[in-house]
Enzyme design. Structure first.
Site, PDB file in Angstrom:
ATOM      1  N   SER A 144       0.627  -1.595   0.091  1.00 42.02           N
ATOM      2  CA  SER A 144      -0.305  -0.531  -0.334  1.00 42.02           C
ATOM      3  C   SER A 144       0.722   1.074   0.283  1.00 42.02           C
ATOM      4  CB  SER A 144      -0.579  -0.209   1.003  1.00 42.02           C
ATOM      5  OG  SER A 144      -0.317  -0.047   2.185  1.00 42.02           O
ATOM      6  N   HIS A 165      -3.027  -3.458  -6.272  1.00 47.46           N
ATOM      7  CA  HIS A 165      -3.259  -2.834  -4.314  1.00 47.46           C
ATOM      8  C   HIS A 165      -5.448  -3.742  -3.868  1.00 47.46           C
ATOM      9  CE1 HIS A 165      -3.669   0.266  -1.683  1.00 47.46           C
ATOM     10  NE2 HIS A 165      -3.728  -0.901  -0.350  1.00 47.46           N
ATOM     11  N   GLU A 177      -6.869  -1.446  -7.469  1.00 45.19           N
ATOM     12  CA  GLU A 177      -5.715  -0.535  -7.700  1.00 45.19           C
ATOM     13  C   GLU A 177      -4.645  -1.060  -8.269  1.00 45.19           C
ATOM     14  OE1 GLU A 177      -5.481   3.776  -5.051  1.00 45.19           O
ATOM     15  OE2 GLU A 177      -4.029   1.895  -4.813  1.00 45.19           O
ATOM     16  N   ASN A 215      -4.638   5.990  -1.065  1.00 47.45           N
ATOM     17  CA  ASN A 215      -4.005   6.095  -0.246  1.00 47.45           C
ATOM     18  C   ASN A 215      -2.707   7.521  -0.315  1.00 47.45           C
ATOM     19  OD1 ASN A 215      -4.742   4.155   2.310  1.00 47.45           O
ATOM     20  ND2 ASN A 215      -2.934   2.879   1.371  1.00 47.45           N
TER      21      ASN A 215
END
Length: 309
Positions: A144, A165, A177, A215
């Site tokens: 991540s 991800h 992702e 993120n």
């Protein structure tokens, strides 16, 4: 790495490998993320081998997958218990486990790791598997926060290395992702996109930048919420209420931090600060550092910004 219990010599041309249809999947890491990815892959007809260093961890992970499927059955097959039982049985037939990563890699189309967020450990793992996996095998990381290119640098298959991800809990969260580096081939990237779609997920294409998309936006948002509170500009309770009612978020930033884990948030922001120390978005928080130092990581320890005992 203890994963690599056997070494097998493998030679192949470095020429581009055509689009791979991913059927045989090896997932390394029997934690919550690895088990969740294994569940959705098995439920969509993929042959999945879950790999970890401990038989006990693997038994717990496989049992957890079966339990999760039974909860799905209660909702989807409420009026058809026999069909539900058959569904669980069919999915579990697609799941196996092993402590021998090197052996499993030899017959895998995709090797996906979901282990500890430690660059050296990931590099060592993939460096060993690179020596035994077939030419067509794609490597991917569920990291991540770490750069995919840094992880891939330990291998000779930069064109067949990308990021996948997933989000927790994997069976419920629809997003994946898909990350490509500057060296990832289009065929590899397309294979990862198609695999994500085959799992019933919605993939988004990402560049190999800190935090990718979610993120990269979410962590600075949570950090700024802490700084806002540190400056005395709002209580954590009011900030959470404001973001839930004003922005429509299901959780406020402090609730989310406690859910994610304050240790995880600190690990991510510490890494980004090292990479880009002059970026104000990646600045440290004394309050976060203090809570982590005290072992108050959030819900998993019973206390973070809020108490859960």
């Amino acid at each position: 790495m203890a994963f690599l219990t056997h070494q097998v010599t493998r030679g192949f041309s470095s020429s581009a490998v055509r689009n791979v249809i991913i059927k045989q999947v090896m997932i390394i890491g029997g934690g919550q993320m690895g088990a969740g990815i294994a569940q959705v892959a098995a439920a969509t007809g993929h042959s999945v081998t879950l790999v970890d260093m401990s038989e006990d961890i693997l038994k717990k992970a496989v049992k957890g997958i079966e339990g999760s499927l039974k909860r799905v059955v209660k909702k989807k097959f409420a009026d058809k218990p026999e069909a539900g039982a058959e569904f669980v049985q069919n999915v579990m037939k697609n799941v196996s486990s092993s402590t021998d990563a090197a052996s499993i890699a030899q017959s895998s189309d995709l090797v996906l790791e979901a282990i500890v967020e430690n660059l050296k450990i990931k590099q060592d793992l993939f460096a060993g598997l690179d020596k035994v996996a077939p030419a067509h095998t794609i490597f991917a990381s569920n990291t991540s926060s770490l750069p995919i290119s840094d992880i891939a640098s330990s291998t000779s298959r930069l064109d067949r290395f990308g990021g996948l991800h997933f989000f927790n809990p994997v069976p419920m969260m629809k997003l994946v992702e898909v990350i490509g580096t500057s060296a990832t081939s289009q065929d590899t990237f397309d294979s990862l996109l198609n695999f994500s779609k085959a799992l019933g997920k919605t993939p988004v294409s990402c560049k190999d930048t800190p935090g990718f998309i979610v993120n990269r936006l979410l962590v600075p948002y949570m950090m700024e919420a802490i700084r806002l509170h540190e400056r005395g500009h709002g209580s954590k309770e009011d900030i959470d209420i404001a973001m839930k009612l004003g922005a429509g978020y299901p959780m406020g930033p402090f609730e989310l931090l406690d859910y994610v884990g304050l240790d995880t948030a600190k690990f991510i922001i510490d890494g980004w600060c090292l990479m880009d120390p002059n970026n104000p978005l990646f600045g440290q928080s004394e309050m976060l550092n203090k809570l982590v130092a005290e072992g108050k990581y959030g819900k998993k320890t019973g206390e973070g910004f809020y108490k859960y005992k």
